[in-house]
Enzyme design. Structure first.
Site, mmCIF file in Angstrom:
data_model
loop_
_atom_site.group_PDB
_atom_site.id
_atom_site.type_symbol
_atom_site.label_atom_id
_atom_site.label_comp_id
_atom_site.label_asym_id
_atom_site.label_seq_id
_atom_site.Cartn_x
_atom_site.Cartn_y
_atom_site.Cartn_z
ATOM 1 N N THR A 14 -124.223 6.637 -42.613
ATOM 2 C CA THR A 14 -124.880 6.085 -41.428
ATOM 3 C C THR A 14 -126.377 6.381 -41.415
ATOM 4 O O THR A 14 -126.870 7.254 -42.132
ATOM 5 C CB THR A 14 -124.240 6.635 -40.139
ATOM 6 O OG1 THR A 14 -124.407 8.055 -40.095
ATOM 7 C CG2 THR A 14 -122.751 6.299 -40.070
ATOM 8 N N ASP A 15 -127.086 5.650 -40.556
ATOM 9 C CA ASP A 15 -128.520 5.843 -40.409
ATOM 10 C C ASP A 15 -128.820 6.550 -39.092
ATOM 11 O O ASP A 15 -127.908 7.008 -38.399
ATOM 12 C CB ASP A 15 -129.264 4.509 -40.518
ATOM 13 C CG ASP A 15 -128.879 3.511 -39.437
ATOM 14 O OD1 ASP A 15 -128.249 3.901 -38.432
ATOM 15 O OD2 ASP A 15 -129.223 2.324 -39.598
ATOM 16 N N LEU A 16 -130.063 6.629 -38.732
ATOM 17 C CA LEU A 16 -130.488 7.319 -37.516
ATOM 18 C C LEU A 16 -129.862 6.724 -36.257
ATOM 19 O O LEU A 16 -129.632 7.434 -35.281
ATOM 20 C CB LEU A 16 -132.025 7.282 -37.425
ATOM 21 C CG LEU A 16 -132.665 8.137 -36.343
ATOM 22 C CD1 LEU A 16 -132.291 9.602 -36.502
ATOM 23 C CD2 LEU A 16 -134.174 7.973 -36.393
ATOM 24 N N ILE A 19 -125.195 3.860 -37.242
ATOM 25 C CA ILE A 19 -124.429 2.764 -37.830
ATOM 26 C C ILE A 19 -124.564 2.818 -39.347
ATOM 27 O O ILE A 19 -125.450 3.474 -39.889
ATOM 28 C CB ILE A 19 -124.879 1.391 -37.285
ATOM 29 C CG1 ILE A 19 -126.338 1.104 -37.604
ATOM 30 C CG2 ILE A 19 -124.634 1.305 -35.781
ATOM 31 C CD1 ILE A 19 -126.809 -0.276 -37.200
#
Length: 133
Positions: A14-16, A19
């Site tokens: 996931t990213d910041l 997601i």
């Protein structure tokens, strides 16, 4: 014939925003392709050792439809669209339940050790052929 491969989204995927980072979908469908090939009884390392040929991604056309999130259970669906003398076209999708999150059409080409185009060996085309039906 559609091949399925299940996976779970981990924190590292996931990213910041929490997601799945967009590039990781390409990793997910790569895993799906590898398992699809394995399910057809092909050993890619053996193919390279015996013939010197490998498959390379030539083109990917991708659509990001909905986000996947941490801990989601996903399924990668892989379906052969066409097989010619030197290339394979696949449709792939990443699903959550019955919901399509990502879809791509992937063109694979057969190349020799020097990176030159090569024909898919007849025995390999025979193994791939049933995947079209």
């Amino acid at each position: 014939m559609t091949h399925t491969f299940a996976l779970r989204v981990y924190y590292e995927d996931t990213d910041l925003a929490g997601i799945v980072y967009y590039a990781n979908y390409l990793k997910f469908i790569e895993r799906g392709r590898s398992e699809w090939v394995r399910s057809l009884g092909m050993d890619q390392a053996r193919l390279k050792a015996d013939t010197g040929i490998v498959f390379a991604v030539r083109r990917v056309e991708a659509d990001y439809l909905r986000p996947a999130r941490y801990d989601d259970e996903l399924v990668v669906e892989t379906r052969a669209v066409s097989i010619s003398a030197a290339r394979i076209v696949l449709d792939q999708a990443v699903m959550r339940g019955g919901e399509r999150l990502f879809q791509a059409q992937v063109v694979l080409v057969c190349i020799g050790e020097g990176g030159q185009p090569a024909r898919i060996p007849a025995m390999l085309r025979q193994k791939l052929s049933p995947a079209l039906h």
